[in-house]
Design a protein around this motif. Structure first.
Motif, PDB file in Angstrom:
ATOM      1  N   VAL A 227       0.816  -1.221   0.000  1.00 38.96           N
ATOM      2  CA  VAL A 227       0.000   0.000   0.000  1.00 38.96           C
ATOM      3  C   VAL A 227       0.847   1.268   0.000  1.00 38.96           C
ATOM      4  CG1 VAL A 227      -2.001  -1.087   1.084  1.00 38.96           C
ATOM      5  CG2 VAL A 227      -0.195  -0.128   2.523  1.00 38.96           C
ATOM      6  N   SER A 228       2.083   1.175   0.476  1.00 43.50           N
ATOM      7  CA  SER A 228       2.948   2.352   0.496  1.00 43.50           C
ATOM      8  C   SER A 228       3.670   2.560  -0.835  1.00 43.50           C
ATOM      9  CB  SER A 228       3.987   2.228   1.617  1.00 43.50           C
ATOM     10  OG  SER A 228       4.944   1.221   1.309  1.00 43.50           O
ATOM     11  N   ASN A 229       3.589   1.584  -1.736  1.00 42.65           N
ATOM     12  CA  ASN A 229       4.310   1.600  -3.014  1.00 42.65           C
ATOM     13  C   ASN A 229       5.820   1.593  -2.842  1.00 42.65           C
ATOM     14  OD1 ASN A 229       2.126   1.552  -4.870  1.00 42.65           O
ATOM     15  ND2 ASN A 229       1.738   3.722  -4.459  1.00 42.65           N
ATOM     16  N   PHE A 230       6.285   1.286  -1.634  1.00 41.97           N
ATOM     17  CA  PHE A 230       7.722   1.170  -1.396  1.00 41.97           C
ATOM     18  C   PHE A 230       8.233  -0.197  -1.853  1.00 41.97           C
ATOM     19  CE2 PHE A 230      10.761  -0.740   1.660  1.00 41.97           C
ATOM     20  CZ  PHE A 230      11.901  -0.065   1.263  1.00 41.97           C
TER      21      PHE A 230
ATOM     22  N   GLY B  63      12.550  10.719   2.702  1.00 41.82           N
ATOM     23  CA  GLY B  63      11.413  11.613   2.597  1.00 41.82           C
ATOM     24  C   GLY B  63      10.070  10.960   2.844  1.00 41.82           C
ATOM     25  N   ALA B  64      10.063   9.639   3.077  1.00 43.46           N
ATOM     26  CA  ALA B  64       8.800   8.928   3.303  1.00 43.46           C
ATOM     27  C   ALA B  64       8.368   9.033   4.759  1.00 43.46           C
ATOM     28  CB  ALA B  64       8.933   7.461   2.905  1.00 43.46           C
TER      29      ALA B  64
ATOM     30  N   TYR C 119      15.599   2.275  14.127  1.00 42.09           N
ATOM     31  CA  TYR C 119      15.614   3.725  13.960  1.00 42.09           C
ATOM     32  C   TYR C 119      14.307   4.210  13.337  1.00 42.09           C
ATOM     33  CZ  TYR C 119      17.023   8.283  12.037  1.00 42.09           C
ATOM     34  OH  TYR C 119      17.090   9.611  11.708  1.00 42.09           O
ATOM     35  N   ILE C 120      13.860   3.557  12.280  1.00 47.63           N
ATOM     36  CA  ILE C 120      12.637   3.995  11.604  1.00 47.63           C
ATOM     37  C   ILE C 120      11.421   3.733  12.485  1.00 47.63           C
ATOM     38  CG2 ILE C 120      11.178   3.606   9.571  1.00 47.63           C
ATOM     39  CD1 ILE C 120      13.803   3.090   8.037  1.00 47.63           C
TER      40      ILE C 120
ATOM     41  N   VAL D 139       9.831  12.858   8.627  1.00 53.98           N
ATOM     42  CA  VAL D 139      10.078  12.011   7.458  1.00 53.98           C
ATOM     43  C   VAL D 139      11.438  11.347   7.630  1.00 53.98           C
ATOM     44  CG1 VAL D 139       8.645  13.410   5.932  1.00 53.98           C
ATOM     45  CG2 VAL D 139      11.098  13.895   6.113  1.00 53.98           C
ATOM     46  N   ILE D 140      11.635  10.268   6.902  1.00 59.02           N
ATOM     47  CA  ILE D 140      12.892   9.536   6.987  1.00 59.02           C
ATOM     48  C   ILE D 140      13.982  10.351   6.300  1.00 59.02           C
ATOM     49  CG2 ILE D 140      14.092   7.412   6.343  1.00 59.02           C
ATOM     50  CD1 ILE D 140      11.338   6.030   6.377  1.00 59.02           C
ATOM     51  N   PRO D 141      15.069  10.654   7.014  1.00 64.71           N
ATOM     52  CA  PRO D 141      16.149  11.435   6.396  1.00 64.71           C
ATOM     53  C   PRO D 141      16.998  10.562   5.468  1.00 64.71           C
ATOM     54  CG  PRO D 141      16.765  10.807   8.610  1.00 64.71           C
ATOM     55  CD  PRO D 141      15.350  10.315   8.411  1.00 64.71           C
ATOM     56  N   ASP D 142      17.947  11.185   4.805  1.00 67.26           N
ATOM     57  CA  ASP D 142      18.911  10.455   3.984  1.00 67.26           C
ATOM     58  C   ASP D 142      19.771   9.608   4.922  1.00 67.26           C
ATOM     59  OD1 ASP D 142      20.877   9.505   2.323  1.00 67.26           O
ATOM     60  OD2 ASP D 142      21.417  11.454   1.480  1.00 67.26           O
ATOM     61  N   LEU D 143      19.583   8.286   4.881  1.00 66.48           N
ATOM     62  CA  LEU D 143      20.277   7.413   5.823  1.00 66.48           C
ATOM     63  C   LEU D 143      21.787   7.438   5.620  1.00 66.48           C
ATOM     64  CD1 LEU D 143      17.831   4.363   5.857  1.00 66.48           C
ATOM     65  CD2 LEU D 143      17.995   6.251   7.493  1.00 66.48           C
ATOM     66  N   ALA D 144      22.235   7.756   4.417  1.00 67.32           N
ATOM     67  CA  ALA D 144      23.674   7.825   4.159  1.00 67.32           C
ATOM     68  C   ALA D 144      24.321   8.982   4.913  1.00 67.32           C
ATOM     69  CB  ALA D 144      23.941   7.954   2.658  1.00 67.32           C
ATOM     70  N   ARG D 145      23.535   9.988   5.270  1.00 65.20           N
ATOM     71  CA  ARG D 145      24.053  11.155   5.983  1.00 65.20           C
ATOM     72  C   ARG D 145      23.677  11.150   7.459  1.00 65.20           C
ATOM     73  NH1 ARG D 145      22.101  16.362   2.888  1.00 65.20           N
ATOM     74  NH2 ARG D 145      23.382  17.265   4.552  1.00 65.20           N
ATOM     75  N   THR D 146      22.968  10.128   7.894  1.00 62.84           N
ATOM     76  CA  THR D 146      22.547  10.029   9.296  1.00 62.84           C
ATOM     77  C   THR D 146      23.643   9.349  10.106  1.00 62.84           C
ATOM     78  OG1 THR D 146      20.235   9.849   8.620  1.00 62.84           O
ATOM     79  CG2 THR D 146      20.775   9.156  10.851  1.00 62.84           C
ATOM     80  N   THR D 147      24.036   9.974  11.213  1.00 65.64           N
ATOM     81  CA  THR D 147      25.115   9.424  12.029  1.00 65.64           C
ATOM     82  C   THR D 147      24.575   8.405  13.019  1.00 65.64           C
ATOM     83  OG1 THR D 147      24.924  11.096  13.783  1.00 65.64           O
ATOM     84  CG2 THR D 147      26.281  11.659  11.863  1.00 65.64           C
ATOM     85  N   MET D 148      25.469   7.535  13.505  1.00 67.72           N
ATOM     86  CA  MET D 148      25.064   6.557  14.517  1.00 67.72           C
ATOM     87  C   MET D 148      24.652   7.258  15.803  1.00 67.72           C
ATOM     88  SD  MET D 148      24.820   3.573  13.414  1.00 67.72           S
ATOM     89  CE  MET D 148      24.511   2.892  15.050  1.00 67.72           C
TER      90      MET D 148
END
Length: 219
Positions: free
Chosen positions: A6-9, A34-35, A85-86, A101-110
């Protein structure tokens, strides 16, 4: 056959062998940046489970499920820490009117991931204990008597935030208890607070006592 959740993800493409009725399914996913966390979380939970010893089952709308071939013994498609995390972001959305919204995970720090998981635990009524580093405070107008080598227990409110990309979302105030601290007065009148001993670095955060009301759909 093909379709999506349903989310089209999450999308699936299935091929059926008409001779032996076997089925081969291929799953693919889109970028979740962004989701809405709550919208894609069911699909992420499904993707995380696509590994041995779990089994994939299929069914038509109104008939029993049937097992397919065993899933491969591989690492989960979604790392457990990312799933936590999500899930934490989805929990926090219930306590703020500001869209998360979900940020860019590549730029999210631990560090941001750990802070989000800790904050979600607080909002769900849990008590969090972790190590702390020295910090400075300014004493009140009537001052604080500092006893050299004295052992102090501190209790104070601390704002809690969700840090996403470059912004912060306020989620209330937690009650903080530091079990064992040493105070040292600074030249400018400030006070340095640091652990009394190496074996007593515990910092306790209790559930927030003030936050935005839980948010949900309007009736």
């Amino acid at each position: 056959m093909h379709g999506s959740d349903v989310s089209n993800f999450l999308s699936v493409e299935a091929l059926v062998d008409i001779n032996d009725r076997s089925l081969q399914a291929t799953f693919s996913s889109k970028d979740i940046t962004g989701a809405s966390p709550a919208e894609v979380l069911p699909a992420l939970n499904f993707m995380a489970g696509l590994t041995s010893p779990n089994k994939l089952q299929v069914a038509a709308r109104y008939v029993p499920f049937h097992d397919l071939d065993a899933l491969p013994d591989s690492s989960p498609e979604i790392p457990p820490v990312i799933l936590r995390y999500i899930h934490s972001l989805a929990v926090m959305q219930e306590y703020t009117a500001t869209p998360i919204v979900i940020p860019d995970l590549a730029r999210t720090t631990m560090g941001q991931v750990r802070d989000a998981i800790r904050t979600a635990s607080l909002l769900q009524g849990q008590t969090v204990v972790y190590a702390w580093k020295p910090f400075r405070i300014m004493p009140p107008a009537d001052g604080i008597e500092v006893v050299p080598d004295g052992q102090y227990q501190l209790a104070f409110p601390e704002p809690i935030y969700l840090t996403v990309d470059e912004g912060r979302i306020s989620l209330g105030v937690a009650d903080v208890i530091i079990l064992s601290a040493k105070l040292a007065r600074q030249a400018d009148g400030g006070i340095l607070v640091h652990p009394h001993s190496k074996g007593c670095p515990a910092k306790i955060l209790k559930s927030p006592r003030a936050w935005w009301p839980r948010c949900g759909p309007l009736a």
